[in-house]
Design an enzyme around this catalytic site. Structure first.
Site, PDB file in Angstrom:
ATOM      1  N   ASP A 247     -16.002   0.709   5.577  1.00 26.01           N
ATOM      2  CA  ASP A 247     -14.954   1.627   5.151  1.00 26.01           C
ATOM      3  C   ASP A 247     -15.367   2.669   4.082  1.00 26.01           C
ATOM      4  OD1 ASP A 247     -12.348   2.860   5.250  1.00 26.01           O
ATOM      5  OD2 ASP A 247     -12.421   1.890   3.208  1.00 26.01           O
TER       6      ASP A 247
ATOM      7  N   LYS B 240      -8.854  -2.706   4.867  1.00 25.04           N
ATOM      8  CA  LYS B 240      -8.909  -3.624   3.742  1.00 25.04           C
ATOM      9  C   LYS B 240      -7.975  -4.446   3.395  1.00 25.04           C
ATOM     10  CE  LYS B 240      -9.148   0.479   1.628  1.00 25.04           C
ATOM     11  NZ  LYS B 240      -9.460   1.493   2.340  1.00 25.04           N
TER      12      LYS B 240
ATOM     13  N   HIS C 105       0.863  -1.260  -0.113  1.00 30.82           N
ATOM     14  CA  HIS C 105       0.084  -0.040   0.047  1.00 30.82           C
ATOM     15  C   HIS C 105       0.916   1.193  -0.178  1.00 30.82           C
ATOM     16  CE1 HIS C 105      -3.420   2.834   0.797  1.00 30.82           C
ATOM     17  NE2 HIS C 105      -2.642   3.060   1.634  1.00 30.82           N
TER      18      HIS C 105
ATOM     19  N   ARG D 158     -15.833  11.023   5.808  1.00 32.97           N
ATOM     20  CA  ARG D 158     -14.722  11.719   6.088  1.00 32.97           C
ATOM     21  C   ARG D 158     -14.420  12.727   5.510  1.00 32.97           C
ATOM     22  NH1 ARG D 158     -10.493   7.113   6.178  1.00 32.97           N
ATOM     23  NH2 ARG D 158      -9.057   9.047   6.797  1.00 32.97           N
TER      24      ARG D 158
ATOM     25  N   SER E 235      -8.955   2.494   8.064  1.00 33.97           N
ATOM     26  CA  SER E 235      -9.423   2.408   6.675  1.00 33.97           C
ATOM     27  C   SER E 235      -8.389   1.715   5.848  1.00 33.97           C
ATOM     28  CB  SER E 235      -9.423   3.882   6.249  1.00 33.97           C
ATOM     29  OG  SER E 235      -9.700   3.786   4.781  1.00 33.97           O
TER      30      SER E 235
END
Length: 461
Positions: free
Chosen positions: A170, A196, A91, A177, A192
């Site tokens: 999420d 995932k 990520h 948000r 968040s």
């Protein structure tokens, strides 16, 4: 006579607890998450709870609990026992010209790892992996759970969008948000991202946390706080997690814009990508190879990733992934043939304009934030979620930091579809290039590496 259990909190009472700085129990967080998913909480109440969390924070236990319950709010992927160490992912917190995921996923699969990458779209100045992939004719990012499992089983990798049943909590929280100014909250960011990844049932995760002019956090210190939180949270939900802090002052690689970045990704898959891109692909991959017990050390892991790019095995995996996700065999053959064929197979802008160096010397900086903003305004990005992305537009650079240039050398080409091109864009881009008589000292993009062991030692102090 046995005591009766305490009555469940109402939604307003739940919000009040966090507003007043109280610690939330597992059951209270469960009520919050289920209320988000099943519609018991109104959007205004979710926004109030998010603001209370933003202002009061969550401790480590609360954050791990929130992450775990968000993960369990929908589908969770499952894998064979023999893959126990092999399921991995990466990520990035987002960067200008960041196309690392495309070659990295294929290289990891070529080295025997399993990569069910669930990625996102771009918003604002952050380019989205899915937007890049959708510039490939026929590529379908929307796949269901059974498709993801099939592709990872048969090929070893996929890059897809978040399904409607994957971490639905999420999806709802992120959308609220964004409109309540609660995006920049480390516990919410962490929950968040990690929820995932936990729903992918990973064994290992590597994080590319950016800092600098083109990143959310401008200094290494700010990025380190986020990276430490993410590593701690990943480890807390059972994922071996490593973070690399990487500099995002300048454009990563030599392209900004969706189809242009895909071309550069294919160059990397041919073993001919720019050095900055190849460095991060191999080093991020090297850490995952170690965590997945497929390499004795990071250097060995890096070599295996680099070899998969150079010997064509990563390209074969990417080709198989494209076919599985809807790209025709003819298009795949063109894309993988040569640099020129890749360009010809992708969307191209109607117009180009070349920029030249105004003086001789050495390139000391290429301002990433200016390049990102102009590229987005040309149509390569979104200012709001409903905007349509133009896959063909963007920027192509011919120099790197440290390059020696002469006055009049071409240093950039602007690819655009709306004529005439704004002269303000041209002026801003010219000012984004810094040239000096003194050669700069070029260093690695990687500032530091943070592991689960580092975070445990830090927490013990």
């Amino acid at each position: 006579m046995a005591k009766s259990s305490a009555p469940a909190l109402s939604i307003p009472e739940l919000i009040q607890k966090k507003r007043d700085g109280e610690r939330l129990s597992t059951e209270t967080i469960r009520t919050f998450v289920s209320g988000v998913v099943n519609g018991d909480m109104q959007d205004c109440q979710i926004g109030a709870m998010l603001m209370a969390i933003f202002q009061r924070g969550l401790d480590k236990t609360e954050t791990v609990t929130l992450t775990d319950l968000m993960t369990q709010s929908g589908d969770v992927l499952s894998w064979p026992d023999e893959w126990r160490h092999l399921v991995v992912d990466k990520h990035s917190t987002g960067g200008v010209g960041d196309k690392i995921s495309l070659p990295l996923v294929a290289a990891l699969a070529a080295c025997g790892l399993k990569v069910p990458m669930i990625s996102g779209r771009g918003l604002g100045l952050t380019g989205g992996t899915l937007d890049k992939l959708e510039s490939i004719p026929g590529y379908k990012v929307e796949q269901d759970k059974s498709d993801i499992i099939r592709m990872v089983t048969d090929i070893g990798c996929c890059i897809v969008g978040q399904t409607s049943r994957l971490v639905p909590a999420d999806k709802k929280l992120y959308s609220i948000r964004d409109v309540t100014s609660t995006v920049d909250c480390i516990p919410l960011i962490g929950a968040s991202i990690i929820s995932k990844k936990a729903a992918e049932s990973l064994s290992s995760l590597v994080l590319d946390v950016k800092f600098g002019r083109g990143a959310l956090y401008k200094t290494p210190e700010g990025a380190r706080e986020l990276a430490s939180e993410l590593v701690s949270l990943g480890e807390g939900v059972g994922i071996r997690t490593t973070a690399l802090l990487t500099c995002m002052d300048n454009v990563l690689g030599r392209t900004v814009g969706n189809a242009l970045e895909v071309v550069e990704s294919f160059d990397c898959l041919r073993g001919a990508g720019p050095s900055t891109l190849t460095e991060l692909v191999t080093k991020l991959g090297g850490h995952l190879m170690v965590n997945a017990k497929q390499a004795a050390n990071v250097e060995e892991g890096q070599k295996r990733i680099a070899n998969s790019l150079e010997n064509g095995e990563a390209m074969k995996k990417f080709a198989a992934m494209m076919k599985a996700q809807g790209v025709s065999p003819d298009t795949v053959a063109k894309l993988t043939k040569s640099h020129a064929d890749t360009i010809a197979a992708l969307p191209r802008a109607k117009f180009t304009r070349h920029l030249e160096c105004m003086k001789p010397g050495y390139v000391t900086a290429i301002d990433a934030i200016v390049c990102a903003d102009v590229s987005a305004r040309l149509g390569a990005g979104r200012m709001k979620a409903s905007d349509v992305v133009d896959p063909a537009v963007g920027l192509e650079l011919y120099v790197d930091v440290g390059s020696s240039v002469k006055k009049g050398d071409r240093w950039m080409t602007i690819h655009y579809n709306n004529d005439p091109l704004s002269e303000d864009f041209v002026s801003r881009l010219q000012q984004a290039l810094s040239v000096d008589a003194k050669e700069p000292k070029c260093t690695s993009l990687i500032n530091c590496v943070i592991t689960g062991k580092d975070v445990k030692q830090q927490n013990a102090v």
